[in-house]
Design an enzyme around this catalytic site. Sequence first.
Site, PDB file in Angstrom:
ATOM      1  N   THR A 135       5.519   4.759   6.993  1.00  0.00           N
ATOM      2  CA  THR A 135       4.407   5.477   6.382  1.00  0.00           C
ATOM      3  C   THR A 135       4.809   6.163   5.076  1.00  0.00           C
ATOM      4  O   THR A 135       5.985   6.518   4.897  1.00  0.00           O
ATOM      5  CB  THR A 135       3.926   6.551   7.390  1.00  0.00           C
ATOM      6  OG1 THR A 135       3.034   7.448   6.755  1.00  0.00           O
ATOM      7  CG2 THR A 135       5.080   7.387   7.943  1.00  0.00           C
ATOM      8  N   ASP A 136       3.836   6.404   4.222  1.00  0.00           N
ATOM      9  CA  ASP A 136       4.123   7.162   2.996  1.00  0.00           C
ATOM     10  C   ASP A 136       4.392   8.639   3.303  1.00  0.00           C
ATOM     11  O   ASP A 136       4.880   9.375   2.453  1.00  0.00           O
ATOM     12  CB  ASP A 136       2.972   7.020   1.974  1.00  0.00           C
ATOM     13  CG  ASP A 136       1.619   7.494   2.503  1.00  0.00           C
ATOM     14  OD1 ASP A 136       1.525   7.883   3.679  1.00  0.00           O
ATOM     15  OD2 ASP A 136       0.638   7.482   1.710  1.00  0.00           O
ATOM     16  N   GLU A 137       4.050   9.073   4.538  1.00  0.00           N
ATOM     17  CA  GLU A 137       4.222  10.498   4.876  1.00  0.00           C
ATOM     18  C   GLU A 137       5.691  10.920   4.897  1.00  0.00           C
ATOM     19  O   GLU A 137       5.979  12.112   4.879  1.00  0.00           O
ATOM     20  CB  GLU A 137       3.567  10.813   6.224  1.00  0.00           C
ATOM     21  CG  GLU A 137       2.084  10.548   6.210  1.00  0.00           C
ATOM     22  CD  GLU A 137       1.287  11.311   7.255  1.00  0.00           C
ATOM     23  OE1 GLU A 137       1.850  12.183   7.940  1.00  0.00           O
ATOM     24  OE2 GLU A 137       0.094  11.023   7.378  1.00  0.00           O
ATOM     25  N   TYR A 160       5.641  14.183  13.264  1.00  0.00           N
ATOM     26  CA  TYR A 160       5.384  12.741  13.144  1.00  0.00           C
ATOM     27  C   TYR A 160       6.162  12.143  11.982  1.00  0.00           C
ATOM     28  O   TYR A 160       6.930  11.188  12.143  1.00  0.00           O
ATOM     29  CB  TYR A 160       3.875  12.470  12.973  1.00  0.00           C
ATOM     30  CG  TYR A 160       3.579  11.089  12.426  1.00  0.00           C
ATOM     31  CD1 TYR A 160       3.800   9.954  13.197  1.00  0.00           C
ATOM     32  CD2 TYR A 160       3.113  10.899  11.115  1.00  0.00           C
ATOM     33  CE1 TYR A 160       3.551   8.676  12.688  1.00  0.00           C
ATOM     34  CE2 TYR A 160       2.860   9.638  10.604  1.00  0.00           C
ATOM     35  CZ  TYR A 160       3.078   8.527  11.398  1.00  0.00           C
ATOM     36  OH  TYR A 160       2.849   7.270  10.889  1.00  0.00           O
ATOM     37  N   LYS A 164       9.317   9.456  11.840  1.00  0.00           N
ATOM     38  CA  LYS A 164       9.258   8.160  11.144  1.00  0.00           C
ATOM     39  C   LYS A 164      10.376   8.077  10.101  1.00  0.00           C
ATOM     40  O   LYS A 164      11.012   7.030   9.942  1.00  0.00           O
ATOM     41  CB  LYS A 164       7.897   7.958  10.471  1.00  0.00           C
ATOM     42  CG  LYS A 164       6.721   7.762  11.400  1.00  0.00           C
ATOM     43  CD  LYS A 164       6.785   6.515  12.267  1.00  0.00           C
ATOM     44  CE  LYS A 164       6.632   5.231  11.489  1.00  0.00           C
ATOM     45  NZ  LYS A 164       6.542   4.048  12.407  1.00  0.00           N
TER      46      LYS A 164
HETATM   47  P1  NAD Z   1      -1.715   3.372  16.966  1.00  0.00           P
HETATM   48  O1  NAD Z   1      -1.473   4.738  17.494  1.00  0.00           O
HETATM   49  O2  NAD Z   1      -3.115   2.877  16.842  1.00  0.00           O
HETATM   50  O3  NAD Z   1      -0.936   2.300  17.851  1.00  0.00           O
HETATM   51  C1  NAD Z   1       0.362   2.500  18.327  1.00  0.00           C
HETATM   52  C2  NAD Z   1       0.631   1.485  19.420  1.00  0.00           C
HETATM   53  O4  NAD Z   1       1.981   1.672  19.888  1.00  0.00           O
HETATM   54  C3  NAD Z   1      -0.290   1.646  20.650  1.00  0.00           C
HETATM   55  O5  NAD Z   1      -0.754   0.390  21.054  1.00  0.00           O
HETATM   56  C4  NAD Z   1       0.614   2.273  21.682  1.00  0.00           C
HETATM   57  O6  NAD Z   1       0.245   1.956  23.016  1.00  0.00           O
HETATM   58  C5  NAD Z   1       1.972   1.679  21.305  1.00  0.00           C
HETATM   59  N1  NAD Z   1       3.096   2.502  21.781  1.00  0.00           N
HETATM   60  C6  NAD Z   1       3.235   3.844  21.643  1.00  0.00           C
HETATM   61  N2  NAD Z   1       4.377   4.255  22.232  1.00  0.00           N
HETATM   62  C7  NAD Z   1       4.985   3.131  22.724  1.00  0.00           C
HETATM   63  C8  NAD Z   1       6.203   2.901  23.424  1.00  0.00           C
HETATM   64  N3  NAD Z   1       7.023   3.904  23.749  1.00  0.00           N
HETATM   65  N4  NAD Z   1       6.513   1.638  23.776  1.00  0.00           N
HETATM   66  C9  NAD Z   1       5.677   0.606  23.466  1.00  0.00           C
HETATM   67  N5  NAD Z   1       4.502   0.771  22.825  1.00  0.00           N
HETATM   68  C10 NAD Z   1       4.162   2.023  22.449  1.00  0.00           C
HETATM   69  O7  NAD Z   1      -0.961   3.318  15.578  1.00  0.00           O
HETATM   70  P2  NAD Z   1      -1.314   2.529  14.246  1.00  0.00           P
HETATM   71  O8  NAD Z   1      -2.193   3.380  13.418  1.00  0.00           O
HETATM   72  O9  NAD Z   1      -1.703   1.151  14.581  1.00  0.00           O
HETATM   73  O10 NAD Z   1       0.134   2.534  13.545  1.00  0.00           O
HETATM   74  C11 NAD Z   1       1.061   1.476  13.760  1.00  0.00           C
HETATM   75  C12 NAD Z   1       2.301   1.733  12.945  1.00  0.00           C
HETATM   76  O11 NAD Z   1       1.957   1.829  11.571  1.00  0.00           O
HETATM   77  C13 NAD Z   1       3.005   3.038  13.292  1.00  0.00           C
HETATM   78  O12 NAD Z   1       4.386   2.800  13.245  1.00  0.00           O
HETATM   79  C14 NAD Z   1       2.583   3.999  12.187  1.00  0.00           C
HETATM   80  O13 NAD Z   1       3.581   4.955  11.946  1.00  0.00           O
HETATM   81  C15 NAD Z   1       2.446   3.041  11.015  1.00  0.00           C
HETATM   82  N6  NAD Z   1       1.496   3.432   9.975  1.00  0.00           N
HETATM   83  C16 NAD Z   1       0.212   3.754  10.298  1.00  0.00           C
HETATM   84  C17 NAD Z   1      -0.690   4.045   9.276  1.00  0.00           C
HETATM   85  C18 NAD Z   1      -2.128   4.378   9.561  1.00  0.00           C
HETATM   86  O14 NAD Z   1      -2.855   4.769   8.653  1.00  0.00           O
HETATM   87  N7  NAD Z   1      -2.607   4.243  10.778  1.00  0.00           N
HETATM   88  C19 NAD Z   1      -0.263   4.027   7.935  1.00  0.00           C
HETATM   89  C20 NAD Z   1       1.081   3.717   7.653  1.00  0.00           C
HETATM   90  C21 NAD Z   1       1.938   3.403   8.678  1.00  0.00           C
HETATM   91  O1  DAU Z   2      -0.435   8.224   5.282  1.00  0.00           O
HETATM   92  C1  DAU Z   2      -0.241   7.369   6.359  1.00  0.00           C
HETATM   93  C2  DAU Z   2      -0.578   8.083   7.641  1.00  0.00           C
HETATM   94  O2  DAU Z   2      -1.989   8.209   7.707  1.00  0.00           O
HETATM   95  C3  DAU Z   2      -0.053   7.366   8.891  1.00  0.00           C
HETATM   96  O3  DAU Z   2       1.333   7.346   8.849  1.00  0.00           O
HETATM   97  C4  DAU Z   2      -0.535   8.078  10.167  1.00  0.00           C
HETATM   98  O4  DAU Z   2      -0.133   7.327  11.305  1.00  0.00           O
HETATM   99  C5  DAU Z   2      -2.043   8.164  10.134  1.00  0.00           C
HETATM  100  O5  DAU Z   2      -2.498   8.901  11.261  1.00  0.00           O
HETATM  101  C6  DAU Z   2      -2.517   8.831   8.848  1.00  0.00           C
HETATM  102  O6  DAU Z   2      -2.131  10.240   8.847  1.00  0.00           O
HETATM  103  P1  DAU Z   2      -3.135  11.360   8.293  1.00  0.00           P
HETATM  104  O7  DAU Z   2      -2.779  12.658   8.875  1.00  0.00           O
HETATM  105  O8  DAU Z   2      -3.265  11.261   6.832  1.00  0.00           O
HETATM  106  O9  DAU Z   2      -4.502  10.778   8.945  1.00  0.00           O
HETATM  107  P2  DAU Z   2      -5.728  11.517   9.654  1.00  0.00           P
HETATM  108  O10 DAU Z   2      -6.797  10.496   9.831  1.00  0.00           O
HETATM  109  O11 DAU Z   2      -5.314  12.306  10.843  1.00  0.00           O
HETATM  110  O12 DAU Z   2      -6.202  12.565   8.543  1.00  0.00           O
HETATM  111  C7  DAU Z   2      -6.566  12.144   7.227  1.00  0.00           C
HETATM  112  C8  DAU Z   2      -6.904  13.387   6.437  1.00  0.00           C
HETATM  113  O13 DAU Z   2      -8.115  13.957   6.967  1.00  0.00           O
HETATM  114  C9  DAU Z   2      -5.872  14.483   6.540  1.00  0.00           C
HETATM  115  O14 DAU Z   2      -5.786  15.150   5.284  1.00  0.00           O
HETATM  116  C10 DAU Z   2      -6.422  15.437   7.585  1.00  0.00           C
HETATM  117  C11 DAU Z   2      -7.916  15.299   7.424  1.00  0.00           C
HETATM  118  N1  DAU Z   2      -8.723  15.459   8.658  1.00  0.00           N
HETATM  119  C12 DAU Z   2      -8.399  14.722   9.738  1.00  0.00           C
HETATM  120  C13 DAU Z   2      -9.106  14.832  10.914  1.00  0.00           C
HETATM  121  C14 DAU Z   2      -8.753  14.019  12.134  1.00  0.00           C
HETATM  122  C15 DAU Z   2      -9.793  16.347   8.672  1.00  0.00           C
HETATM  123  O15 DAU Z   2     -10.101  17.008   7.679  1.00  0.00           O
HETATM  124  N2  DAU Z   2     -10.508  16.452   9.832  1.00  0.00           N
HETATM  125  C16 DAU Z   2     -10.203  15.746  10.964  1.00  0.00           C
HETATM  126  O16 DAU Z   2     -10.901  15.926  12.004  1.00  0.00           O
END
Ligand code: NAD
Ligand code: DAU
Length: 354
Positions: A135-137, A160, A164
């Site tokens: 992630t960019d985080e 988190y 990562k």
């Molecule tokens: P998600 O939470 O939707 O899915 C995570 C999956 O991992 C689920 O299916 C869960 O059951 C599985 N999992 C969790 N713990 C586990 C374990 N111990 N063993 C096996 N499986 C397990 O997450 P996502 O949003 O699909 O993110 C996927 C990946 O991408 C993550 O590594 C996250 O850090 C990264 N990522 C997400 C975003 C985003 O915006 N969602 C952006 C950048 C990177």
């Molecule tokens: O940047 C990549 C990341 O983006 C991934 O690595 C994470 O897995 C993914 O969850 C996401 O993280 P964020 O914290 O940015 O996503 P989230 O959807 O939780 O929140 C997006 C923005 O919106 C953040 O600034 C917090 C705000 N927010 C979020 C929720 C859930 C609100 O204002 N209200 C809300 O109820």
Amino acid sequence: MLKFIRNLLVTGGCGFIGSNFIHYIFHKTDYEGRIINVDKLTYAGNPDNLDGIDRQYPGRYHFERADICDFKTMADLFSRHDIDAVCHFAAESHVDRSIKQPGEFIFTNIVGTYNLLEIARAHMDHFVLFHHISTDEVYGSLGKRGIFRETTRFKPSSPYSASKASSDHLVSAYHKTFGLPVTISNCSNNYGPFQFPEKLIPLMTLNAIEGRNLPVYGDGKNVRDWLYVEDHCKAILTIMNGGKRGQTYNIGGNMEMENIVIVEMICDIVDELCGPDSAGPRRNLITFVKDRPGHDRRYAIDFSKLTNHLAWHPGESFQSGLRKTIRWYMDNAAWVERVRSGEYQAWMKEHYGE
Ligand code: NAD
Ligand code: DAU
């Protein structure tokens, strides 16, 4: 590269991005090998996301419910399926949950990643690639100016992002120390179908459809960069195919937006698609609530390395991607109902005994 992979282990394939990736690779690429999807099925893992895929691709898709923290089970799975590549999505992914309960993030994101690396190392003689999704985080927070580059120092803010960052370091270390063939990608915020409705876009979409409050943290001016999930999947495959071993690639959408602007866009699209709410325009539902502790102010990502070296760029515009996503949530009420109801938990218990 994909043509050299016979048995690709996808971890976390029942989650949001992992399931989109499996759909993408089967439906839209010429990959001919097998996919072994290992997922623990936490609250975020949903087998419905891949409903029918085993019947559509007989012999090429195999699912195992397992925890990546369980070394023995993972080692056995690698041997049984003769795994020659890994695409590692599995993680605890929600920042707010990591603030409330960091423990699982440490186990899954750090120990789980270490287990997979260690087992891959034991199979080095025929191991093709370990691609790590991050992630960019990890880079922390930006002020009004600035941009994350691959060379930006890690400065994670939440449990988190710290977990990562730690996993990213481990993956790099296994390349530098042991020569494990790895690539890493750090991506910005994804949106699209199958996203668990705790994240900003699906949460606000469903609340707006249902006429509930839209809780915006702080002043709503935090900025994220947004990428449609299918574009992320394409980027991952581009890196797996052409990325240099040991290298990190940033992935982004060139779509920086303040949260409040996104929530207002969602309100307007839902008003248009669902018709007006009896209580008036849905923007009236916006409620500013207490800020997230340690809330990163702004993310912006420079993905020119991926564009210049591997010719990837995002395809979907935010306006059309958001509209498609909102429609998806409107058209898939049964999916929404199941992930939010006890029915999904009961189904899990029946199928997986827990
Ligand atoms: P998600 O939470 O939707 O899915 C995570 C999956 O991992 C689920 O299916 C869960 O059951 C599985 N999992 C969790 N713990 C586990 C374990 N111990 N063993 C096996 N499986 C397990 O997450 P996502 O949003 O699909 O993110 C996927 C990946 O991408 C993550 O590594 C996250 O850090 C990264 N990522 C997400 C975003 C985003 O915006 N969602 C952006 C950048 C990177
Ligand atoms: O940047 C990549 C990341 O983006 C991934 O690595 C994470 O897995 C993914 O969850 C996401 O993280 P964020 O914290 O940015 O996503 P989230 O959807 O939780 O929140 C997006 C923005 O919106 C953040 O600034 C917090 C705000 N927010 C979020 C929720 C859930 C609100 O204002 N209200 C809300 O109820």
